[in-house]
Enzyme design. Structure first.
Site, short mmCIF file in Angstrom:
data_model
loop_
_atom_site.label_atom_id
_atom_site.label_comp_id
_atom_site.label_asym_id
_atom_site.label_seq_id
_atom_site.Cartn_x
_atom_site.Cartn_y
_atom_site.Cartn_z
N SER A 130 0.93 -1.32 -0.07
CA SER A 130 -0.11 -0.23 0.17
C SER A 130 0.58 1.12 0.28
CB SER A 130 -0.96 0.02 1.22
OG SER A 130 -1.46 1.18 1.39
N LYS A 184 -4.15 -6.16 3.40
CA LYS A 184 -4.73 -5.19 2.36
C LYS A 184 -5.73 -4.83 2.34
CE LYS A 184 -3.27 -1.89 -0.33
NZ LYS A 184 -3.63 -2.66 -1.57
N HIS A 187 -7.63 -2.95 4.44
CA HIS A 187 -6.68 -0.90 4.84
C HIS A 187 -7.85 -0.92 3.52
CE1 HIS A 187 -4.21 1.16 2.32
NE2 HIS A 187 -4.14 1.87 3.37
N ASN A 188 -7.98 -1.47 2.44
CA ASN A 188 -8.68 -0.78 1.18
C ASN A 188 -10.24 -0.36 1.77
OD1 ASN A 188 -6.22 -1.32 -0.08
ND2 ASN A 188 -7.17 -1.60 -1.86
N GLU A 191 -10.25 2.21 4.07
CA GLU A 191 -9.55 3.58 3.01
C GLU A 191 -10.49 4.16 2.27
OE1 GLU A 191 -7.30 4.01 -0.73
OE2 GLU A 191 -6.27 2.93 0.43
#
Length: 472
Positions: A130, A184, A187-188, A191
């Site tokens: 990232s 990940k 995480h996105n 986000e």
């Protein structure tokens, strides 16, 4: 003679920058691209790093250039191209060589690939990266899933090229098979929610308070010195302050209102549903992006239904302070939901995900990096078995302190017809979470009425059924 410490396949923006990052940290790196011309261009443009880069024209030459056991990073489009690349590499690699998928892969594909390679003598790593183009070049946050032995083989390179926070590498081994790519993905998802909430605050300022982009830029810049200190708030200020050379207007005012997405946000929402863990802020953000892309439909709907024009957004007192607190509260909801989804996945897949470490490796390099993450890491360190982030002392305090601001902002936005789907979801999430007796008892009664699904009583255990058909 093989001299490269590691190899990179795929010299698009991310792959090229990752290779330069590796070379910049003193490691020899072999590179290969399906189009040989691109490989030559990349090597020729590497400047002073060219001595650390070994360009190759074939996969055979590429594999021969790497010191065994060979770590090979694949940085190409996710999906079938990765499977095709693995198939092409397999006959050329030897026992203990490591294939590393560093793209935005679906973690379930990573788990499948890990299993498929498990008995071949080769090892597979799913590596979430990232930070975008700049992160890949100068230091991303890196989330690794695979065997611990394979991590040990590549950890020197990965730690070196990762972002640093107080000299600590923002990279870590998180568990077996798909652990890195799953983290990940979440995480996105966080986000997506964070960006959507920022956009909703922007919408309130623009459409409800008649603020212009440069004025909003100043507000976000000031917020970046407080509890909202983060990469996304920082770049929001910079975006709003940027002018358009062609029209002289703020650039943001001439950008089409249709947000793109590559899939990881949707995967986050889907996996939260699969594991029965509410992630309503992420879901709202994904839905908002999908609706934003329907530009024609929205134009027709505005023509047919009209747009609410219910006056100026008024909250009294310091509106900027209330908006700041509301955004902070929404941020807490998004992170709490994301970490709860990761905790559920950790149990389901046997990963034992280290929550404090995940928060730490997100403190620099990645898109959601913020001051906030130090507090999250500390909260999970002090209370490692906590069921939800908002149940920790620090974050329960934040929820209580920002509650009035969040519901005031959301209520006024709804009254004035300003869409705030993600912030609204945060209010509902907190209100449902802290209510010991909700309304699902009625749903259970309904389910039993039409489907005889049964229900439990509050004064006893076991399955019960209601007398719904009596007298019918």
């Amino acid at each position: 003679m093989a001299s490269a410490e590691i190899g990179v396949i795929g010299l698009g923006v991310m792959g090229a920058n990752l290779a330069l990052n590796i070379a910049d940290h003193g490691f020899d790196v072999a590179v290969y691209n399906r189009t040989e011309e691109r490989t030559r261009e990349f090597a020729a443009g590497a400047g002073e790093l060219s001595s650390k880069i070994i360009p190759t024209g074939s996969l055979e030459e590429f594999v021969a250039a790497i010191r065994p056991p060979r770590p090979v990073i694949i940085m190409i489009k996710a999906g079938d191209p990765v499977d095709q690349q693995i198939a092409a590499l397999k006959p050329l690699l030897e026992n203990n060589d490591i294939i590393i998928d560093a793209g935005n892969a679906n973690f379930r594909d990573t788990m499948r690939r890990f299993e498929e390679l498990k008995d071949t003598g080769l090892t597979f790593i799913g590596m979430g990266v990232s930070g975008g183009e700049e992160g890949a070049r100068f230091g991303p946050s890196i989330m690794v899933g695979g065997t611990e032995a394979s991590w040990n083989r590549v950890s020197d390179v990965i730690n070196a090229i990762s972002a640093k926070f107080n000299d600590e590498p923002c990279a870590a081994w998180l568990g077996e098979n798909g652990a890195g790519h799953f983290v990940k993905t979440i995480h996105n998802g966080i986000e997506y929610a964070d960006m959507q909430m920022i956009a909703e605050i922007y919408g309130i300022m623009r459409d409800g308070m008649d603020m212009k982009a440069p004025e909003m830029a100043g507000v976000f810049d000031a917020w970046n010195s407080g509890p909202l200190d983060s990469f996304l708030v920082e770049i929001t200020s910079k975006v709003l302050a940027t002018g358009d050379d062609k029209t002289g207007k703020p650039l943001v005012d001439v950008i089409l209102d249709a947000a793109g997405q590559k899939g990881t946000g949707r995967w986050s929402a889907i996996e939260s549903q699969q594991m029965a863990v509410p992630a309503s802020a992420i879901e709202a953000a994904v839905g908002a992006r999908s609706l934003s892309a329907m530009t024609g439909l929205r134009a027709e709907a505005e023509e047919l239904l009209g747009r609410p024009d219910l006056g100026r957004f008024e909250v009294g007192g310091n509106a900027a302070a209330l908006l700041e607190q509301a955004l902070l509260a929404g941020k807490v909801a998004a992170y709490a939901q994301g970490f709860a989804v990761m905790a559920a996945a950790s149990k389901e897949f046997g990963w034992n995900l280290p929550m404090p470490i995940i928060a730490k490796i997100w403190r620099a390099g990645c898109i959601i990096r913020s001051r906030f993450l130090d507090e999250i890491s500390e909260a999970f360190t002090k209370t490692p078995d906590v069921a939800n982030l908002v149940m920790t002392p620090e974050f329960s305090r934040i929820v209580k302190e920002t509650d009035t601001a969040l519901r005031t902002v959301v209520a006024e936005a709804v009254r004035k017809g300003l869409p705030v789907p993600a912030l609204s979801s945060a209010v509902a999430y907190f209100d449902q979470l802290r209510r010991a007796r909700g309304t699902a008892n009625l749903i259970q009664a309904q389910r039993d009425f039409f489907g005889a699904h049964g229900f439990e009583r509050i004064d006893g255990k076991g399955e019960n059924h209601g007398p719904w058909n009596m007298g019918n």
